[in-house]
Design a protein around this motif. Structure first.
Motif, PDB file in Angstrom:
ATOM      1  N   PRO A  47      58.559  63.701  12.379  1.00  0.00           N
ATOM      2  CA  PRO A  47      58.002  64.987  13.168  1.00  0.00           C
ATOM      3  C   PRO A  47      56.870  65.216  13.936  1.00  0.00           C
ATOM      4  N   ALA A  48      56.416  63.713  13.918  1.00  0.00           N
ATOM      5  CA  ALA A  48      55.131  63.555  14.828  1.00  0.00           C
ATOM      6  C   ALA A  48      55.488  62.835  16.120  1.00  0.00           C
ATOM      7  N   ARG A  49      54.448  62.757  16.877  1.00  0.00           N
ATOM      8  CA  ARG A  49      54.527  61.836  18.048  1.00  0.00           C
ATOM      9  C   ARG A  49      53.202  60.995  17.914  1.00  0.00           C
ATOM     10  N   GLU A  50      53.574  59.695  18.037  1.00  0.00           N
ATOM     11  CA  GLU A  50      52.905  58.698  18.250  1.00  0.00           C
ATOM     12  C   GLU A  50      52.709  57.818  19.426  1.00  0.00           C
ATOM     13  N   PRO A  51      51.406  57.295  19.581  1.00  0.00           N
ATOM     14  CA  PRO A  51      51.416  56.474  20.908  1.00  0.00           C
ATOM     15  C   PRO A  51      52.146  55.232  20.921  1.00  0.00           C
ATOM     16  N   VAL A  52      52.849  54.807  22.102  1.00  0.00           N
ATOM     17  CA  VAL A  52      53.455  53.708  21.943  1.00  0.00           C
ATOM     18  C   VAL A  52      52.489  52.315  22.196  1.00  0.00           C
ATOM     19  N   THR A  53      53.410  51.137  22.060  1.00  0.00           N
ATOM     20  CA  THR A  53      52.519  50.046  22.256  1.00  0.00           C
ATOM     21  C   THR A  53      52.420  49.724  23.713  1.00  0.00           C
ATOM     22  N   PRO A  54      51.110  49.708  24.320  1.00  0.00           N
ATOM     23  CA  PRO A  54      51.227  49.543  25.959  1.00  0.00           C
ATOM     24  C   PRO A  54      51.861  48.374  26.201  1.00  0.00           C
ATOM     25  N   ASP A  55      52.787  48.750  27.420  1.00  0.00           N
ATOM     26  CA  ASP A  55      53.431  47.760  28.059  1.00  0.00           C
ATOM     27  C   ASP A  55      52.854  47.202  29.287  1.00  0.00           C
ATOM     28  N   PRO A  56      52.564  45.734  29.661  1.00  0.00           N
ATOM     29  CA  PRO A  56      51.719  45.501  30.441  1.00  0.00           C
ATOM     30  C   PRO A  56      52.588  45.117  31.919  1.00  0.00           C
ATOM     31  N   THR A  57      53.973  45.605  31.999  1.00  0.00           N
ATOM     32  CA  THR A  57      54.574  45.630  32.888  1.00  0.00           C
ATOM     33  C   THR A  57      54.335  46.894  33.767  1.00  0.00           C
TER      34      THR A  57
END
Length: 220
Positions: A47-57
């Motif tokens: 039910p929640a929104r979580e930050p994604v792992t940063p993508d260096p590309t």
């Protein structure tokens, strides 16, 4: 002030490393000139929104949308977007949102009749932009952009440059649709608008009176 939870130096800016490693603070202040904070950069987990792992590309915030091929013509008061050298059939679907790069006025896609024509669900409400870089996203995300002052780039150790990127109490309190923005991502940019660092963080909702402070330490 909040520290970056997850951050990467982007692939497109590895040349920064050699310049900054010389610990030339003037060079750093020239190179890192602005930042953007946006409503993209999350994933839905239950039910929640979580930050994604940063993508260096990545070359820009997710909230700015993906770059479309070719050039797009957006006309104020028109529900038709035309393209030159575009590939709309492969890159855009009904229900997506498109806009000219660097703006926050999105149009929802009703139909894609061909590679050079898009029909919107309503007339475009932004300023006419001809032969512009087009962006496409799943949602009409909001992006706040701000210059970084030289005093906000300092050395706190011989091998650590600290950048402070703050959203003040009176800034970015409306996503353009009458709602308080929900931020998950932030990027640092150079004078040529190349993204230097990309970071994601837990949900930050911006409302009047609240200051969002971000300290990004680049360690070499």
């Amino acid at each position: 002030m909040a520290n970056a939870v997850q951050a990467v130096v982007t692939d497109g800016y590895h040349s920064l490393v050699s310049r900054v490693y010389s610990r030339d603070v003037v060079e750093v202040q020239v190179e890192i000139t602005s930042y953007k904070i946006g409503e993209g950069g999350f994933q839905v987990v239950g039910p929640a929104r979580e930050p994604v792992t940063p993508d260096p590309t990545l070359t820009d915030l997710a909230s700015e949308g993906a770059v479309l091929s070719g050039q797009c013509n957006f006309s104020f008061g028109s529900a038709t977007v035309t393209g030159v050298g575009t590939a709309f059939l492969a890159e855009v679907s009904p229900g997506d949102f498109i806009k000219p790069a660097g703006t926050d006025i999105w149009g929802e896609v009703l139909a894609v009749p061909g590679n050079t024509t898009i029909t919107l669900t309503a007339v475009f409400g932004g300023i006419t932009a001809l032969l512009a870089e087009g962006r496409v996203a799943e949602e009409p995300w909001f992006t706040f952009r701000k210059a970084i002052l030289a005093a906000e780039v300092v050395w706190i150790a011989p091998n650590v440059a600290r950048i402070t990127a703050s959203v003040l109490a009176g800034e970015a309190n409306d996503d353009g649709l009458g709602n308080p923005p929900d931020f998950f991502e932030l990027g640092l940019f150079d004078a040529n608008d190349v993204m230097v660092v990309y970071m994601t963080m837990p949900l930050e909702t911006k409302v009047p009176g609240v200051v969002l402070g971000h300290i990004i330490d680049i360690t070499f």
